[in-house]
Design a protein around this motif. Structure first.
Motif, PDB file in Angstrom:
ATOM      1  N   ALA A  57       0.826  -1.206   0.000  1.00  0.00           N
ATOM      2  CA  ALA A  57       0.000   0.000   0.000  1.00  0.00           C
ATOM      3  C   ALA A  57       0.861   1.257   0.000  1.00  0.00           C
ATOM      4  O   ALA A  57       0.560   2.239  -0.700  1.00  0.00           O
ATOM      5  N   LEU A  58       1.933   1.259   0.775  1.00  0.00           N
ATOM      6  CA  LEU A  58       2.803   2.427   0.834  1.00  0.00           C
ATOM      7  C   LEU A  58       3.512   2.648  -0.494  1.00  0.00           C
ATOM      8  O   LEU A  58       3.587   3.785  -1.000  1.00  0.00           O
ATOM      9  N   ALA A  59       4.042   1.581  -1.081  1.00  0.00           N
ATOM     10  CA  ALA A  59       4.739   1.713  -2.366  1.00  0.00           C
ATOM     11  C   ALA A  59       3.816   2.281  -3.436  1.00  0.00           C
ATOM     12  O   ALA A  59       4.200   3.179  -4.197  1.00  0.00           O
ATOM     13  N   ARG A  60       2.608   1.783  -3.510  1.00  0.00           N
ATOM     14  CA  ARG A  60       1.665   2.256  -4.520  1.00  0.00           C
ATOM     15  C   ARG A  60       1.331   3.734  -4.308  1.00  0.00           C
ATOM     16  O   ARG A  60       1.227   4.497  -5.273  1.00  0.00           O
ATOM     17  N   ARG A  61       1.188   4.155  -3.060  1.00  0.00           N
ATOM     18  CA  ARG A  61       0.888   5.557  -2.788  1.00  0.00           C
ATOM     19  C   ARG A  61       2.068   6.463  -3.110  1.00  0.00           C
ATOM     20  O   ARG A  61       1.897   7.667  -3.323  1.00  0.00           O
ATOM     21  N   LEU A  62       3.263   5.891  -3.128  1.00  0.00           N
ATOM     22  CA  LEU A  62       4.452   6.670  -3.482  1.00  0.00           C
ATOM     23  C   LEU A  62       4.773   6.591  -4.972  1.00  0.00           C
ATOM     24  O   LEU A  62       5.791   7.120  -5.416  1.00  0.00           O
ATOM     25  N   GLY A  63       3.920   5.938  -5.729  1.00  0.00           N
ATOM     26  CA  GLY A  63       4.087   5.898  -7.177  1.00  0.00           C
ATOM     27  C   GLY A  63       4.919   4.748  -7.696  1.00  0.00           C
ATOM     28  O   GLY A  63       5.259   4.728  -8.886  1.00  0.00           O
ATOM     29  N   LEU A  64       5.241   3.774  -6.843  1.00  0.00           N
ATOM     30  CA  LEU A  64       5.960   2.590  -7.295  1.00  0.00           C
ATOM     31  C   LEU A  64       4.955   1.528  -7.722  1.00  0.00           C
ATOM     32  O   LEU A  64       3.825   1.502  -7.248  1.00  0.00           O
ATOM     33  N   ARG A  65       5.367   0.659  -8.624  1.00  0.00           N
ATOM     34  CA  ARG A  65       4.447  -0.347  -9.163  1.00  0.00           C
ATOM     35  C   ARG A  65       4.498  -1.618  -8.318  1.00  0.00           C
ATOM     36  O   ARG A  65       5.539  -2.279  -8.241  1.00  0.00           O
ATOM     37  N   VAL A  66       3.375  -1.932  -7.721  1.00  0.00           N
ATOM     38  CA  VAL A  66       3.200  -3.169  -6.968  1.00  0.00           C
ATOM     39  C   VAL A  66       1.874  -3.769  -7.413  1.00  0.00           C
ATOM     40  O   VAL A  66       0.872  -3.054  -7.491  1.00  0.00           O
ATOM     41  N   PRO A  67       1.837  -5.060  -7.745  1.00  0.00           N
ATOM     42  CA  PRO A  67       0.550  -5.654  -8.134  1.00  0.00           C
ATOM     43  C   PRO A  67      -0.494  -5.409  -7.051  1.00  0.00           C
ATOM     44  O   PRO A  67      -0.197  -5.536  -5.864  1.00  0.00           O
ATOM     45  N   PRO A  68      -1.705  -5.057  -7.439  1.00  0.00           N
ATOM     46  CA  PRO A  68      -2.764  -4.835  -6.450  1.00  0.00           C
ATOM     47  C   PRO A  68      -2.952  -6.039  -5.532  1.00  0.00           C
ATOM     48  O   PRO A  68      -2.854  -7.185  -5.958  1.00  0.00           O
ATOM     49  N   LEU A  69      -3.224  -5.750  -4.280  1.00  0.00           N
ATOM     50  CA  LEU A  69      -3.410  -6.787  -3.277  1.00  0.00           C
ATOM     51  C   LEU A  69      -4.890  -6.915  -2.923  1.00  0.00           C
ATOM     52  O   LEU A  69      -5.633  -5.932  -2.928  1.00  0.00           O
ATOM     53  N   VAL A  70      -5.298  -8.121  -2.591  1.00  0.00           N
ATOM     54  CA  VAL A  70      -6.668  -8.401  -2.173  1.00  0.00           C
ATOM     55  C   VAL A  70      -6.630  -9.370  -1.002  1.00  0.00           C
ATOM     56  O   VAL A  70      -5.636 -10.060  -0.771  1.00  0.00           O
ATOM     57  N   GLY A  71      -7.716  -9.394  -0.246  1.00  0.00           N
ATOM     58  CA  GLY A  71      -7.909 -10.460   0.718  1.00  0.00           C
ATOM     59  C   GLY A  71      -8.619 -11.616   0.033  1.00  0.00           C
ATOM     60  O   GLY A  71      -9.579 -11.395  -0.709  1.00  0.00           O
ATOM     61  N   ILE A  72      -8.142 -12.822   0.235  1.00  0.00           N
ATOM     62  CA  ILE A  72      -8.747 -13.998  -0.410  1.00  0.00           C
ATOM     63  C   ILE A  72      -9.368 -14.902   0.647  1.00  0.00           C
ATOM     64  O   ILE A  72      -8.672 -15.422   1.527  1.00  0.00           O
ATOM     65  N   ARG A  73     -10.670 -15.070   0.565  1.00  0.00           N
ATOM     66  CA  ARG A  73     -11.369 -15.999   1.440  1.00  0.00           C
ATOM     67  C   ARG A  73     -11.182 -17.418   0.896  1.00  0.00           C
ATOM     68  O   ARG A  73     -11.519 -17.705  -0.244  1.00  0.00           O
ATOM     69  N   LEU A  74     -10.628 -18.267   1.727  1.00  0.00           N
ATOM     70  CA  LEU A  74     -10.287 -19.623   1.298  1.00  0.00           C
ATOM     71  C   LEU A  74     -11.053 -20.648   2.110  1.00  0.00           C
ATOM     72  O   LEU A  74     -11.007 -20.641   3.349  1.00  0.00           O
ATOM     73  N   ASP A  75     -11.736 -21.532   1.416  1.00  0.00           N
ATOM     74  CA  ASP A  75     -12.358 -22.692   2.049  1.00  0.00           C
ATOM     75  C   ASP A  75     -11.368 -23.846   1.949  1.00  0.00           C
ATOM     76  O   ASP A  75     -10.965 -24.231   0.835  1.00  0.00           O
ATOM     77  N   PRO A  76     -10.918 -24.400   3.068  1.00  0.00           N
ATOM     78  CA  PRO A  76      -9.911 -25.472   3.020  1.00  0.00           C
ATOM     79  C   PRO A  76     -10.311 -26.655   2.162  1.00  0.00           C
ATOM     80  O   PRO A  76      -9.450 -27.430   1.743  1.00  0.00           O
TER      81      PRO A  76
END
Length: 284
Positions: A57-76
């Motif tokens: 989140a910090l890198a993206r706000r500073l203009g660096l390229r980081v793949p977007p992050l998401v929370g993933i709900r996982l059913d085992p």
């Protein structure tokens, strides 16, 4: 907070690194995408995921390229058909909210012998890595991808090592950063220009927005803190105190001789052609 998606299919494990990330297909309000998933049940624990969220989140706000992050709900249950007992156990122990990173189809691993980086961009990345104390972007393991001609930062789990022992956080703010073996050291990174551009942007307000992206469930129960918000404030304090002067403590010595870097598994023929042709992420 992180956008949440629901894992619908476990595709394959990615065999590099100790955390054993994997590729999953996930549903985001009826749109399916492919994500690199990092698990709460991995050996490094949830702090690795916290570091990924804050640094991303910090890198993206500073203009660096980081793949977007998401929370993933996982059913085992998705891991029941996985033949590898280690992977099956990892999936069983990671039910609930995990971390996902947009898969970048066709990305290749960064190689300093094949790709030129502008000193200004190199300086921004080295300065950022010094800020968060990233010990895992060396020529041995760049954790950089080239996608559509641009440089993308990945894998920030080995940052902010002081959060594994909070009493050391204050001392960590003054710690020097040796960038001699940094993957971008050969490109004459302009640290002074990066500091002049980026340091004033790392404000308390910005950092408060960044740490708000970390889910409460990954901060609850932290030793020495009464609430997730108390932990968030500790991250803000540590990073804010480091930002103003970290550039004065960056060492750029003579880089060691380096062989050609190895690409991450999901950027190689073994990691991409057989596992991600069925879907694409939503990288911006």
């Amino acid at each position: 907070m992180l956008t949440e998606v629901t894992a619908t299919r476990y595709i394959t494990p990615l065999r590099e690194g100790g955390s054993l990330p994997g590729l999953v297909e996930a549903d985001r309000r009826g749109t399916f995408g492919t994500y690199v998933i990092k698990f709460t049940g991995a050996g490094q624990g949830r702090k690795t995921l916290v570091a990924e969220v804050i640094c991303g989140a910090l890198a993206r706000r500073l203009g660096l390229r980081v793949p977007p992050l998401v929370g993933i709900r996982l059913d085992p249950v998705l891991g029941l058909g996985e033949p590898d007992p280690e992977v099956q156990e990892l999936l069983k122990s990671s039910g609930g909210l995990n971390l996902g990173m947009d898969y970048l189809p066709g990305a290749i691993g960064f190689d300093s012998l094949a790709y030129q980086v502008d000193p200004l961009e190199a300086g921004r990345i080295v300065w950022f890595d010094a800020l968060v104390g990233n010990v895992d972007r060396s020529w041995r393991n760049p954790n950089l991808l080239v996608w559509r001609g641009d440089l993308w930062l990945i894998d920030h789990g080995a940052t902010m090592i002081w959060h594994h022992n909070w009493p050391t956080a204050k001392a960590g703010a003054a710690r020097a950063y040796d960038a001699s073996d940094h993957a971008l050291a050969p490109f004459a990174p302009d640290i002074a220009a990066a500091a002049a551009e980026l340091a004033p942007r790392v404000t308390e307000e910005l950092l408060t927005e960044v740490v708000a992206d970390v889910p409460d469930v990954w901060l609850t129960g932290e030793t020495g803190f009464d609430s997730p918000d108390d932990v968030r404030r500790a991250y803000v304090s540590a990073l804010l105190s480091r930002a103003a002067s970290v550039h004065e403590r960056i060492t750029l010595g003579t880089p060691a001789a380096r062989p050609r870097a190895m690409a991450p598994g999901w950027a190689t023929a073994d990691g991409s052609s057989r596992n991600a042709s069925s879907g694409k992420g939503e990288a911006a």
